[in-house]
Design a protein around this motif. Structure first.
Motif, PDB file in Angstrom:
ATOM      1  N   SER A 142       0.863  -1.183   0.000  1.00  0.00           N
ATOM      2  CA  SER A 142       0.000   0.000   0.000  1.00  0.00           C
ATOM      3  C   SER A 142       0.895   1.228   0.000  1.00  0.00           C
ATOM      4  O   SER A 142       2.103   1.139   0.225  1.00  0.00           O
ATOM      5  N   ARG A 143       0.283   2.375  -0.255  1.00  0.00           N
ATOM      6  CA  ARG A 143       1.062   3.599  -0.265  1.00  0.00           C
ATOM      7  C   ARG A 143       0.265   4.730   0.353  1.00  0.00           C
ATOM      8  O   ARG A 143      -0.966   4.769   0.259  1.00  0.00           O
ATOM      9  N   ASP A 144       0.992   5.660   0.956  1.00  0.00           N
ATOM     10  CA  ASP A 144       0.422   6.879   1.508  1.00  0.00           C
ATOM     11  C   ASP A 144       1.260   8.017   0.935  1.00  0.00           C
ATOM     12  O   ASP A 144       2.317   8.362   1.480  1.00  0.00           O
ATOM     13  N   ASN A 145       0.798   8.562  -0.160  1.00  0.00           N
ATOM     14  CA  ASN A 145       1.585   9.612  -0.821  1.00  0.00           C
ATOM     15  C   ASN A 145       1.716  10.862   0.054  1.00  0.00           C
ATOM     16  O   ASN A 145       2.698  11.597  -0.067  1.00  0.00           O
ATOM     17  N   ALA A 146       0.755  11.087   0.923  1.00  0.00           N
ATOM     18  CA  ALA A 146       0.840  12.249   1.815  1.00  0.00           C
ATOM     19  C   ALA A 146       2.028  12.111   2.768  1.00  0.00           C
ATOM     20  O   ALA A 146       2.619  13.102   3.194  1.00  0.00           O
ATOM     21  N   LYS A 147       2.363  10.851   3.100  1.00  0.00           N
ATOM     22  CA  LYS A 147       3.503  10.605   3.985  1.00  0.00           C
ATOM     23  C   LYS A 147       4.753  10.226   3.187  1.00  0.00           C
ATOM     24  O   LYS A 147       5.787   9.905   3.776  1.00  0.00           O
ATOM     25  N   ASN A 148       4.617  10.226   1.860  1.00  0.00           N
ATOM     26  CA  ASN A 148       5.757   9.902   1.004  1.00  0.00           C
ATOM     27  C   ASN A 148       6.345   8.525   1.342  1.00  0.00           C
ATOM     28  O   ASN A 148       7.568   8.347   1.341  1.00  0.00           O
ATOM     29  N   THR A 149       5.457   7.597   1.607  1.00  0.00           N
ATOM     30  CA  THR A 149       5.875   6.272   2.103  1.00  0.00           C
ATOM     31  C   THR A 149       5.039   5.168   1.465  1.00  0.00           C
ATOM     32  O   THR A 149       3.842   5.348   1.236  1.00  0.00           O
ATOM     33  N   VAL A 150       5.700   4.059   1.194  1.00  0.00           N
ATOM     34  CA  VAL A 150       5.036   2.842   0.730  1.00  0.00           C
ATOM     35  C   VAL A 150       5.261   1.767   1.781  1.00  0.00           C
ATOM     36  O   VAL A 150       6.339   1.702   2.387  1.00  0.00           O
ATOM     37  N   TYR A 151       4.255   0.925   1.970  1.00  0.00           N
ATOM     38  CA  TYR A 151       4.317  -0.112   2.991  1.00  0.00           C
ATOM     39  C   TYR A 151       4.133  -1.490   2.365  1.00  0.00           C
ATOM     40  O   TYR A 151       3.529  -1.628   1.304  1.00  0.00           O
ATOM     41  N   MET A 152       4.649  -2.474   3.048  1.00  0.00           N
ATOM     42  CA  MET A 152       4.334  -3.856   2.696  1.00  0.00           C
ATOM     43  C   MET A 152       4.088  -4.618   3.993  1.00  0.00           C
ATOM     44  O   MET A 152       5.014  -4.827   4.783  1.00  0.00           O
ATOM     45  N   GLU A 153       2.823  -4.972   4.189  1.00  0.00           N
ATOM     46  CA  GLU A 153       2.429  -5.761   5.349  1.00  0.00           C
ATOM     47  C   GLU A 153       2.664  -7.222   5.009  1.00  0.00           C
ATOM     48  O   GLU A 153       2.199  -7.711   3.968  1.00  0.00           O
ATOM     49  N   MET A 154       3.387  -7.920   5.871  1.00  0.00           N
ATOM     50  CA  MET A 154       3.726  -9.323   5.617  1.00  0.00           C
ATOM     51  C   MET A 154       3.174 -10.172   6.754  1.00  0.00           C
ATOM     52  O   MET A 154       3.584 -10.004   7.913  1.00  0.00           O
ATOM     53  N   ASN A 155       2.238 -11.033   6.431  1.00  0.00           N
ATOM     54  CA  ASN A 155       1.603 -11.903   7.416  1.00  0.00           C
ATOM     55  C   ASN A 155       1.929 -13.367   7.125  1.00  0.00           C
ATOM     56  O   ASN A 155       2.336 -13.716   6.018  1.00  0.00           O
ATOM     57  N   ASN A 156       1.708 -14.194   8.138  1.00  0.00           N
ATOM     58  CA  ASN A 156       1.941 -15.632   7.997  1.00  0.00           C
ATOM     59  C   ASN A 156       3.319 -15.902   7.379  1.00  0.00           C
ATOM     60  O   ASN A 156       3.451 -16.674   6.420  1.00  0.00           O
ATOM     61  N   LEU A 157       4.319 -15.267   7.933  1.00  0.00           N
ATOM     62  CA  LEU A 157       5.665 -15.378   7.384  1.00  0.00           C
ATOM     63  C   LEU A 157       6.216 -16.792   7.506  1.00  0.00           C
ATOM     64  O   LEU A 157       5.911 -17.521   8.481  1.00  0.00           O
ATOM     65  N   ARG A 158       7.013 -17.162   6.528  1.00  0.00           N
ATOM     66  CA  ARG A 158       7.604 -18.496   6.443  1.00  0.00           C
ATOM     67  C   ARG A 158       9.121 -18.379   6.454  1.00  0.00           C
ATOM     68  O   ARG A 158       9.660 -17.334   6.053  1.00  0.00           O
TER      69      ARG A 158
END
Length: 125
Positions: free
Chosen positions: A71-87
């Motif tokens: 996902s991205r929040d251009n207002a915060k100039n940041t992109v995120y990657m949520e990682m669940n159920n990591l292996r």
């Protein structure tokens, strides 16, 4: 100076979660596609996910579909990657990259112009 900085990596047990952030400085991400790539020890760099400048195009590597969310929040100039159920096989250095082009791709890292320094993600019990 154009810079991307990843954060949020760490050590997590299998099944756990982490959220990576990719923050830009020196430029605005509004017009840039962002890709997340990773490189495991002894392996080549592979694309994990990407998002276009407006967030309307998103792609994922098959093995992370349903577990990772970009996902991205251009207002915060940041992109995120949520990682669940990591292996354990998700263990790698994760890099974000930016390209001022339409769309986004994950199958060629040469498409991207700017890269962060990487964040270590280790999945282990």
């Amino acid at each position: 100076q154009l810079q991307l900085v990843e954060s949020g990596g760490g050590l997590v047990q299998p099944g756990g979660s982490l959220r990576l952030s990719c923050a830009a400085s020196g430029f605005t991400l509004d017009y840039y596609a962002i890709g997340w790539f990773r490189q495991a020890p002894g392996k080549g760099r592979e694309g994990v996910s990407c998002i276009n400048h407006s967030g309307t195009t998103i792609n994922y590597k098959d093995s992370v579909k349903g577990r990772f969310t970009i996902s991205r929040d251009n207002a915060k100039n940041t992109v995120y990657m949520e990682m669940n159920n990591l292996r354990p096989e998700d263990t790698a250095i994760y890099y974000c990259a930016a390209a001022r082009r339409p769309g986004c791709i994950t199958n060629w890292d040469g498409w991207y112009d700017y890269w962060g320094q990487g964040a270590q993600v280790t999945v282990s019990s």
